[in-house]
Design a protein around this motif. Sequence first.
Motif, PDB file in Angstrom:
ATOM      1  N   ARG A 216      10.072 -25.704 -36.309  1.00 58.63           N
ATOM      2  CA  ARG A 216       9.841 -27.151 -36.239  1.00 58.63           C
ATOM      3  C   ARG A 216      10.970 -27.875 -36.967  1.00 58.63           C
ATOM      4  NH1 ARG A 216       4.740 -27.908 -38.641  1.00 58.63           N
ATOM      5  NH2 ARG A 216       3.894 -26.914 -36.795  1.00 58.63           N
ATOM      6  N   LYS A 221      15.941 -31.220 -36.825  1.00 55.18           N
ATOM      7  CA  LYS A 221      17.342 -31.443 -37.165  1.00 55.18           C
ATOM      8  C   LYS A 221      18.106 -31.898 -35.939  1.00 55.18           C
ATOM      9  CE  LYS A 221      18.582 -27.801 -40.488  1.00 55.18           C
ATOM     10  NZ  LYS A 221      18.965 -26.376 -40.377  1.00 55.18           N
ATOM     11  N   GLY A 222      17.443 -31.970 -34.795  1.00 48.43           N
ATOM     12  CA  GLY A 222      18.107 -32.417 -33.582  1.00 48.43           C
ATOM     13  C   GLY A 222      18.936 -31.344 -32.909  1.00 48.43           C
ATOM     14  N   LEU A 223      18.688 -30.084 -33.243  1.00 53.33           N
ATOM     15  CA  LEU A 223      19.432 -29.020 -32.576  1.00 53.33           C
ATOM     16  C   LEU A 223      18.974 -28.928 -31.123  1.00 53.33           C
ATOM     17  CD1 LEU A 223      19.182 -26.303 -35.353  1.00 53.33           C
ATOM     18  CD2 LEU A 223      21.021 -27.919 -34.941  1.00 53.33           C
ATOM     19  N   THR A 224      19.870 -28.405 -30.272  1.00 57.08           N
ATOM     20  CA  THR A 224      19.502 -28.303 -28.859  1.00 57.08           C
ATOM     21  C   THR A 224      18.387 -27.286 -28.693  1.00 57.08           C
ATOM     22  OG1 THR A 224      21.169 -26.605 -28.568  1.00 57.08           O
ATOM     23  CG2 THR A 224      21.823 -28.860 -28.067  1.00 57.08           C
ATOM     24  N   ARG A 227      19.557 -23.733 -28.708  1.00 59.64           N
ATOM     25  CA  ARG A 227      19.862 -23.137 -30.007  1.00 59.64           C
ATOM     26  C   ARG A 227      18.575 -22.858 -30.794  1.00 59.64           C
ATOM     27  NH1 ARG A 227      24.101 -22.133 -33.476  1.00 59.64           N
ATOM     28  NH2 ARG A 227      23.491 -22.170 -35.666  1.00 59.64           N
ATOM     29  N   ARG A 231      18.657 -19.006 -31.185  1.00 59.58           N
ATOM     30  CA  ARG A 231      19.246 -18.676 -32.482  1.00 59.58           C
ATOM     31  C   ARG A 231      18.186 -18.691 -33.589  1.00 59.58           C
ATOM     32  NH1 ARG A 231      21.140 -16.844 -35.986  1.00 59.58           N
ATOM     33  NH2 ARG A 231      23.113 -17.051 -37.082  1.00 59.58           N
ATOM     34  N   HIS A 232      17.238 -19.638 -33.523  1.00 62.06           N
ATOM     35  CA  HIS A 232      16.262 -19.751 -34.613  1.00 62.06           C
ATOM     36  C   HIS A 232      15.008 -18.920 -34.364  1.00 62.06           C
ATOM     37  CE1 HIS A 232      17.787 -22.836 -37.450  1.00 62.06           C
ATOM     38  NE2 HIS A 232      18.580 -23.101 -36.443  1.00 62.06           N
ATOM     39  N   ALA A 233      14.475 -18.996 -33.128  1.00 60.65           N
ATOM     40  CA  ALA A 233      13.187 -18.337 -32.881  1.00 60.65           C
ATOM     41  C   ALA A 233      13.355 -16.870 -32.493  1.00 60.65           C
ATOM     42  CB  ALA A 233      12.427 -19.094 -31.796  1.00 60.65           C
ATOM     43  N   PRO A 235      15.510 -14.196 -32.876  1.00 57.63           N
ATOM     44  CA  PRO A 235      15.691 -13.056 -33.801  1.00 57.63           C
ATOM     45  C   PRO A 235      14.421 -12.740 -34.586  1.00 57.63           C
ATOM     46  CG  PRO A 235      17.540 -14.552 -33.958  1.00 57.63           C
ATOM     47  CD  PRO A 235      16.516 -15.240 -33.102  1.00 57.63           C
TER      48      PRO A 235
END
Lengths: 316, 539
Positions: A216, A221-224, A227, A231-233, A235
Amino acid sequence: MSLSYLVKRIGFILFTLLAVSVIVFGITQVLPGDAAQMMLGENATDDALAAVRDRLGLDRPIWLQYWDWLSATLGGDFGTSLRTGLPVSEMMLPALQRSLLLALLAILLMLVLAVPMGIIAALRRGKPTDVVIGLGSYVGVSMPEFVTATVVLLLLANPVLGLFPATGYVPLTEDFWEGLHHLALPVLTVSVILIAHVSRMVRSEMIDVLHTDYVRAARMKGLTRRRVILRHALPNALLPAITIVALDVGYLLGGIIVVEEIFAFPGIGRQLIVAIQNRDLPAIQAGALIMAATYAIVNFLADLAYAALDRRIQYA
Amino acid sequence: MSAGPVLTVDTYSLAYGTSAGAFQALRDVSLALQGGEVLGLVGESGSGKTSLAHAIMRGLPPNVGREDGRILLGREDLASLSQARMTNIRGRRLGMVFQDPSTSLNPTMTLGTQIIEVLTRHRGLDRQAAQRESVAMLERVGLKTPAAMMHRYPHEVSGGEKQRVVIAAAFACQPEVLLFDEPTTALDVITARQILDLFRDLQSETGVASLYISHDLALVSTIADRVAVIHQGRIVEQDPAERIFSAPQDAYTKRLISAVPRPDRRLVDDEASSTGSTLLSGQDLTVRYGRPSLLDFLNKDRAKRVTGAQSVSFDLAQGEILGIVGESGSGKSTIAKALVGLNPFTGTIGFGSSKLTGRRDMDAAYRRAVQIIFQHPDSSLNPRQTVGTIIARPLRRYGLDREAPVAETVAGLLRDVQLPEDYARRYPHQLSGGEKQRVAIARAFASKPQIVICDEITSSLDVSVQASIIQLLLALRARHGTAYLFITHDLNLVRQIAHRIVVMYRGDVVETATVASLARQPEHAYTKALLDAVPVPVG
């Protein structure tokens, strides 16, 4: 990860293999009829049997026979096949290579298909796409290999279409495309259950991870979206899947035996079945040991991969 | 700022669709945030304050039913924007800092990456420039070794350092508006104070308009220019911060303010403590956690065991309330558990005339006399047992069921904790948090104890519920003469009710003093820091 952990862990693997070797050796000793009887057949004379037993050392105490066998095995010498008279290692190692190729391709196919399937199902949770993937996974998980193999053969290797060869093996070094062509159906069959299992796993982990605060926060943070998911979820969602895949390898080893038999694929599973049918004791022992070693090593590698991905894990 | 408010919430209403029908989370909320202003938004759990933050960020859950009204950033109506445009605004013009830094940072990414990604995304910096800028940002939020921090993972740094990183990321693109959702609630008192100071500095430096959301009225009134109080989805009052405590208008605000613990408003008589004789004492109590592995044992390497509490000594008089304060990990719960036999310990517990040197010495009489209430009733009440079964358990255990019918006793205990008698047939999940804690209190009092250990029993509750639980404890004490060992991290609360206070720091008792002398002349530096760090309600 500390050196002492590595030493401990490798020591544990060796201990496991030692225990397996005792069991394997013990079981082959308990089987009715000994190697001499096997070689000479039921009509052999007592003199001939005694001569062979003497040559093979079958009269000596069991623990001495075990020690000889173990020390030879550690030196890479698995003995001589009772069926062919060739060294067992010459039969087993090339077969192992072929089986590893089969397993590796199955795992690759699984990763390529199962991970995206799991992600998509999680993102479309409760929507038709998710339901279709979910149903497909249930069917895939619940079908045993011999059924899957039959379906695959009927669909892709029937005489009308003839898309893929039904049996046989061509080394990749000989003819790469022809080799892949022959590998396709066995790989597909072995990987169906893996794909079904792992995609369900990735889906449920992904759903959990998508609800965490850090995902969340990444969104806020306004990341696409790309990503945030990749990249975040992802891994974090894949971490538990690694353990599952490693456990699945045990299952994969069993599955490979069936699949190799159906597709007449000259791998370690097929060698093992032939060895069992012919009571080829040295070959049975070698095959069983190799399978146990594979399982132990794969699980070790999975632990290392887990630690590399999740820095919170520190083995000590 | 002549251009008008930077953020406007205009008669905004929000309903969630639930299986039980529509739930109105926000009703006609109107707020205006001017440039450079700090607006505090105070409410209890379920008041809708977090829903409002999500609505402003357009990060609402999928079960949103109906929205009315507008939320404007400058002149732009955020609800009318596409997802893609909103994604461009988030993190760049509108940022958010979350409550718990240990869950809002990604555990598999370095701290550096989690700042760099914001800069490359919104400010179009290349990786090297973003790297340099990130180090500068980390330095600006007061991290000592910013370059080294870049390569660390969240689990390798402290909670305060993590929150600094989150704040650095939020300020990285110089947004117009920042939302702070309880940014210090998950931190220890002193760390929270440092983060608060950092917030003040950065806020005045950058002039970013901030909406500061919190349940803590005292804290908000010290940092905000204006305070809005939200209750059941409605803004009930908006005042300049200095007026909210001195001249509250709304009835709910008045109730909330009276529930806020204030050290100058004592709730107990001070005489009770000095008259009683010592009931329970601890001498050199030490608790070590962990079991040395065989290898360590052979190497005589005992250092690996973690010391939870070190040589703790205290005494508790009859009817006394002894407060134990300290931050998380200071050993206060460790000692509480040792006293009821849940932790192994060395040292001596004195109880009446007997001396206990280990858990084996704790007989039924001791266990009956010393009861404990835990922090989370959700995990301390068995979800598969009815309230009646839970409360009856100690009655049967200590043979009190022979004195009177169990059902009658349970009903009496429920009345004592001001719960309806028919709650005996209910299960814990059918009760609210405050009600569950009352059940836990009833269970503790079932065995007619002389001492009740309260281990952070109000920390997961709202202030108004906390106030009623405290009233209940004091009423029970007045009736039964029970002594309390009251463990908390809330210094204001403990100064209201305790006779003496034990201050613990990293497993040690650093100071024991009466409430009055502790506030007047704290001896230990840590006590001073603790007193300085706690915002005291003003006005």
